[in-house]
Design an enzyme around this catalytic site. Structure first.
Site, mmCIF file in Angstrom:
data_model
loop_
_atom_site.group_PDB
_atom_site.id
_atom_site.type_symbol
_atom_site.label_atom_id
_atom_site.label_comp_id
_atom_site.label_asym_id
_atom_site.label_seq_id
_atom_site.Cartn_x
_atom_site.Cartn_y
_atom_site.Cartn_z
ATOM 1 N N SER A 187 0.818 -1.212 0.000
ATOM 2 C CA SER A 187 0.000 0.000 0.000
ATOM 3 C C SER A 187 0.852 1.261 0.000
ATOM 4 O O SER A 187 1.991 1.270 0.473
ATOM 5 C CB SER A 187 -0.908 0.030 1.229
HETATM 6 N N1 SAH Z 1 -1.322 -4.739 3.895
HETATM 7 C C1 SAH Z 1 -0.458 -4.770 2.711
HETATM 8 C C2 SAH Z 1 -1.257 -4.582 1.445
HETATM 9 C C3 SAH Z 1 -1.419 -5.864 0.749
HETATM 10 S S1 SAH Z 1 -2.430 -5.806 -0.697
HETATM 11 C C4 SAH Z 1 0.608 -3.708 2.857
HETATM 12 O O1 SAH Z 1 0.946 -3.340 3.954
HETATM 13 O O2 SAH Z 1 1.167 -3.270 1.891
HETATM 14 C C5 SAH Z 1 -3.857 -6.688 -0.153
HETATM 15 C C6 SAH Z 1 -3.641 -8.108 0.287
HETATM 16 O O3 SAH Z 1 -4.934 -8.637 0.607
HETATM 17 C C7 SAH Z 1 -3.053 -9.043 -0.772
HETATM 18 O O4 SAH Z 1 -1.902 -9.632 -0.270
HETATM 19 C C8 SAH Z 1 -4.160 -10.069 -1.008
HETATM 20 O O5 SAH Z 1 -3.683 -11.367 -1.270
HETATM 21 C C9 SAH Z 1 -4.918 -10.019 0.314
HETATM 22 N N2 SAH Z 1 -6.292 -10.528 0.280
HETATM 23 C C10 SAH Z 1 -7.240 -10.351 -0.676
HETATM 24 N N3 SAH Z 1 -8.373 -11.000 -0.341
HETATM 25 C C11 SAH Z 1 -8.146 -11.595 0.865
HETATM 26 C C12 SAH Z 1 -8.917 -12.427 1.728
HETATM 27 N N4 SAH Z 1 -10.172 -12.789 1.444
HETATM 28 N N5 SAH Z 1 -8.357 -12.849 2.866
HETATM 29 C C13 SAH Z 1 -7.075 -12.515 3.201
HETATM 30 N N6 SAH Z 1 -6.302 -11.755 2.425
HETATM 31 C C14 SAH Z 1 -6.819 -11.289 1.262
#
Ligand code: SAH
Length: 215
Positions: free
Chosen positions: A60
């Protein structure tokens, strides 16, 4: 490129863009974002942009991580303390690492196994130990650990998942992006008994919250 001056420039930019909580700004300065991205992208780690993580996912944007953390901890100390917080969408664990400083314990769920493992390694290497990670589908929250004082979701559902609202403690707050790609808002829902106080914070662009798990 990962120098103190580069990090300071990022913090200054977030401050100018409206992040007011100095503890959140200090935490963004202290967490080494370059260890969470691929080596080839390390030189861009302190730009205020989302960067690719592989598997179609992104780390993010720092401003959004700061804004979500600031909203989650808002009016803490005002009779509100963050004991247990649930995060959905660990990714590489960057938001988890930022959050861990404000919370007694973070429970974080990721649906892609390779990212779950990578987050485990990243958090361990920083010596962050008040975090439990799980490879699972975050649509269902983490029922055995509920209720939570806060829930933070870093992927966007089209509507707020009921199961997550049910896992909030009274007074607790859910912060999440909601909406279809191209039309998402960051939403905050604070539980007041059986009611929820809803605030819309800003327009955002997150990957979608997907059902099921992947290895
Ligand atoms: N928090 C991260 C952002 C990751 S992007 C940061 O600090 O940069 C969003 C993440 O959500 C991805 O890794 C994706 O695989 C996860 N995601 C999407 N749907 C999900 C679900 N149903 N359960 C758990 N994780 C999920």
């Amino acid at each position: 490129m990962t120098s103190a001056r580069t990090r300071e420039r990022l913090v200054e930019r977030l401050r100018l863009n409206g992040i007011a909580n100095t503890e959140v700004l200090d935490r963004i300065r202290d967490v080494p974002r370059h260890i969470f991205v691929d080596e080839a992208l390390a030189s861009r780690a302190y730009e205020d942009t989302a960067l690719p993580l592989g598997r179609g996912q992104t780390i993010s944007q720092p401003y959004v991580v700061a804004a979500m953390t600031e909203e989650l901890v808002r009016d803490e100390g005002d009779g509100r303390t963050l004991g247990k917080v649930l995060e959905i969408g660990t990714g590489c664990g960057y938001q988890t690492a930022v959050l861990a400083a404000f919370v007694r314990h973070v429970f974080s769920v990721e649906r892609i196994q390779s990212l779950f493992r990578r987050a485990q390694g990243n958090l361990q290497s920083l010596g962050i130990s008040n975090v439990s990670l799980r490879h699972a589908d975050g649509w269902h929250g983490w029922r055995s650990q509920a209720p939570f004082d806060g829930i933070l979701v870093t992927a966007a559902p089209e509507t707020v998942p009921e199961e997550l609202l049910e896992q909030l403690e009274d007074g607790g707050r859910l912060v999440l992006p909601v909406g279809a790609p191209g039309g998402q808002s960051l939403v905050s829902m604070t539980r007041r008994g059986t009611q929820f106080e809803r605030r819309e914070l800003l327009r955002v662009s997150f990957v979608p919250l997907v059902k099921g798990i992947e290895t």
